[in-house]
Design a protein around this motif. Structure first.
Motif, PDB file in Angstrom:
ATOM      1  N   ALA A  62       0.828  -1.216   0.000  1.00 44.46           N
ATOM      2  CA  ALA A  62       0.000   0.000   0.000  1.00 44.46           C
ATOM      3  C   ALA A  62       0.859   1.261   0.000  1.00 44.46           C
ATOM      4  O   ALA A  62       0.509   2.256  -0.645  1.00 44.46           O
ATOM      5  CB  ALA A  62      -0.943  -0.008   1.200  1.00 44.46           C
ATOM      6  N   VAL A  63       1.992   1.215   0.707  1.00 42.74           N
ATOM      7  CA  VAL A  63       2.908   2.363   0.717  1.00 42.74           C
ATOM      8  C   VAL A  63       3.498   2.563  -0.678  1.00 42.74           C
ATOM      9  O   VAL A  63       3.499   3.676  -1.209  1.00 42.74           O
ATOM     10  CB  VAL A  63       4.024   2.180   1.772  1.00 42.74           C
ATOM     11  N   VAL A  64       3.975   1.483  -1.280  1.00 37.26           N
ATOM     12  CA  VAL A  64       4.602   1.567  -2.604  1.00 37.26           C
ATOM     13  C   VAL A  64       3.601   2.073  -3.642  1.00 37.26           C
ATOM     14  O   VAL A  64       3.916   2.925  -4.469  1.00 37.26           O
ATOM     15  CB  VAL A  64       5.194   0.198  -3.022  1.00 37.26           C
ATOM     16  N   ARG A  65       2.376   1.585  -3.568  1.00 34.03           N
ATOM     17  CA  ARG A  65       1.346   1.954  -4.552  1.00 34.03           C
ATOM     18  C   ARG A  65       0.580   3.218  -4.179  1.00 34.03           C
ATOM     19  O   ARG A  65      -0.239   3.684  -4.968  1.00 34.03           O
ATOM     20  CB  ARG A  65       0.374   0.791  -4.722  1.00 34.03           C
ATOM     21  N   ASN A  66       0.792   3.715  -2.954  1.00 30.69           N
ATOM     22  CA  ASN A  66       0.077   4.904  -2.468  1.00 30.69           C
ATOM     23  C   ASN A  66      -1.439   4.737  -2.597  1.00 30.69           C
ATOM     24  O   ASN A  66      -2.136   5.602  -3.129  1.00 30.69           O
ATOM     25  CB  ASN A  66       0.562   6.165  -3.212  1.00 30.69           C
ATOM     26  N   THR A  67      -1.928   3.613  -2.084  1.00 23.98           N
ATOM     27  CA  THR A  67      -3.342   3.277  -2.251  1.00 23.98           C
ATOM     28  C   THR A  67      -4.196   3.500  -1.012  1.00 23.98           C
ATOM     29  O   THR A  67      -5.394   3.233  -1.048  1.00 23.98           O
ATOM     30  CB  THR A  67      -3.492   1.799  -2.668  1.00 23.98           C
ATOM     31  N   HIS A  68      -3.618   3.983   0.067  1.00 27.46           N
ATOM     32  CA  HIS A  68      -4.398   4.168   1.301  1.00 27.46           C
ATOM     33  C   HIS A  68      -4.387   5.635   1.686  1.00 27.46           C
ATOM     34  O   HIS A  68      -3.355   6.300   1.576  1.00 27.46           O
ATOM     35  CB  HIS A  68      -3.805   3.308   2.426  1.00 27.46           C
TER      36      HIS A  68
ATOM     37  N   ALA B  64      -4.405   7.020   4.595  1.00 26.83           N
ATOM     38  CA  ALA B  64      -3.549   7.311   5.757  1.00 26.83           C
ATOM     39  C   ALA B  64      -2.103   7.044   5.377  1.00 26.83           C
ATOM     40  O   ALA B  64      -1.681   5.894   5.247  1.00 26.83           O
ATOM     41  CB  ALA B  64      -3.960   6.470   6.953  1.00 26.83           C
ATOM     42  N   HIS B  65      -1.325   8.099   5.215  1.00 28.11           N
ATOM     43  CA  HIS B  65       0.053   7.945   4.762  1.00 28.11           C
ATOM     44  C   HIS B  65       1.009   7.513   5.879  1.00 28.11           C
ATOM     45  O   HIS B  65       2.176   7.250   5.607  1.00 28.11           O
ATOM     46  CB  HIS B  65       0.533   9.230   4.093  1.00 28.11           C
ATOM     47  N   ASN B  66       0.512   7.417   7.097  1.00 28.83           N
ATOM     48  CA  ASN B  66       1.354   6.911   8.189  1.00 28.83           C
ATOM     49  C   ASN B  66       1.181   5.403   8.370  1.00 28.83           C
ATOM     50  O   ASN B  66       1.782   4.809   9.259  1.00 28.83           O
ATOM     51  CB  ASN B  66       1.020   7.623   9.503  1.00 28.83           C
ATOM     52  N   ARG B  67       0.393   4.774   7.549  1.00 28.90           N
ATOM     53  CA  ARG B  67       0.077   3.342   7.639  1.00 28.90           C
ATOM     54  C   ARG B  67       1.232   2.545   7.036  1.00 28.90           C
ATOM     55  O   ARG B  67       1.241   2.245   5.856  1.00 28.90           O
ATOM     56  CB  ARG B  67      -1.231   3.100   6.894  1.00 28.90           C
ATOM     57  N   THR B  68       2.200   2.218   7.881  1.00 29.75           N
ATOM     58  CA  THR B  68       3.446   1.596   7.450  1.00 29.75           C
ATOM     59  C   THR B  68       3.749   0.371   8.322  1.00 29.75           C
ATOM     60  O   THR B  68       3.137   0.188   9.377  1.00 29.75           O
ATOM     61  CB  THR B  68       4.621   2.587   7.607  1.00 29.75           C
ATOM     62  N   PRO B  69       4.718  -0.434   7.904  1.00 35.38           N
ATOM     63  CA  PRO B  69       5.143  -1.533   8.783  1.00 35.38           C
ATOM     64  C   PRO B  69       5.602  -1.039  10.158  1.00 35.38           C
ATOM     65  O   PRO B  69       5.357  -1.699  11.177  1.00 35.38           O
ATOM     66  CB  PRO B  69       6.283  -2.189   8.005  1.00 35.38           C
ATOM     67  N   GLU B  70       6.245   0.121  10.218  1.00 35.91           N
ATOM     68  CA  GLU B  70       6.680   0.661  11.520  1.00 35.91           C
ATOM     69  C   GLU B  70       5.473   0.978  12.407  1.00 35.91           C
ATOM     70  O   GLU B  70       5.493   0.716  13.612  1.00 35.91           O
ATOM     71  CB  GLU B  70       7.552   1.900  11.322  1.00 35.91           C
ATOM     72  N   LEU B  71       4.416   1.536  11.837  1.00 35.14           N
ATOM     73  CA  LEU B  71       3.199   1.799  12.614  1.00 35.14           C
ATOM     74  C   LEU B  71       2.625   0.489  13.144  1.00 35.14           C
ATOM     75  O   LEU B  71       2.197   0.418  14.305  1.00 35.14           O
ATOM     76  CB  LEU B  71       2.156   2.533  11.765  1.00 35.14           C
TER      77      LEU B  71
END
Length: 169
Positions: free
Chosen positions: A120-126, A128-135
């Motif tokens: 989702a981060v790579v494709r920018n499909t969500h 919420a831009h803070n929605r990452t593996p670290e989150l």
């Protein structure tokens, strides 16, 4: 009925919410979509205060929808509901408006959630831009277990929930 979709990022809450809303039918209130509609990017801060504000907007919207149709299933999505006070606020709201509630906690293998988040981060499909593996890792470490246990606390695949007959009240 209010359904709280709880779970770590990437565990399938939104997919399950959309599938259930279509099947029941019901309404999905998504905190991330609400935030994106309310705040221009420069004002998005992903803070607990902003999340709580958006949750209150979700609940006000739920009250409005329930006033129009008291039988409408409303699925609360876009928040992990990882903290007790977040779940307790929804339960309090349900008592105030006379609605029944249920919690569906979505879980999956960690590698599955992390893969979904990375994609989702790579494709920018969500939204919420803070929605990452670290989150995901931060939320996992800070998860506050629910004090509420009930007969619906039975592990079940999402496909079973979606293919089940609609709930009746």
């Amino acid at each position: 009925m209010i359904v709280i979709l709880a779970g770590l990022p990437g565990t399938g809450k939104s997919a399950l919410a959309r599938a259930l809303a279509q099947r029941l039918p019901g309404a999905v209130l998504d905190k991330d979509v609400i935030r994106a509609a309310l705040f221009q990017p420069a004002y998005v801060e992903y803070s607990l205060a902003q999340d709580d504000f958006c949750q209150e907007i979700m609940l006000k919207t739920a009250a409005y929808l329930l006033a129009m149709d008291a039988q409408l299933p409303i699925l609360l999505d876009g928040r992990t509901f990882s903290r007790r006070y977040q779940r307790e606020r929804v339960v309090e709201f349900c008592r105030q408006v006379g609605a029944v509630w249920s919690t569906l906690e979505c879980v999956c293998a960690e590698e599955t959630a992390l893969r979904r988040l990375t994609e989702a981060v790579v494709r920018n499909t969500h939204p919420a831009h803070n929605r990452t593996p670290e989150l995901y890792r931060q939320m996992r470490e800070g998860w506050e277990p629910s004090a509420v246990l009930n007969s619906s606390s039975i592990p079940m695949p999402a496909e079973t929930l979606v293919s089940s007959r609609p709930c009746t009240t």
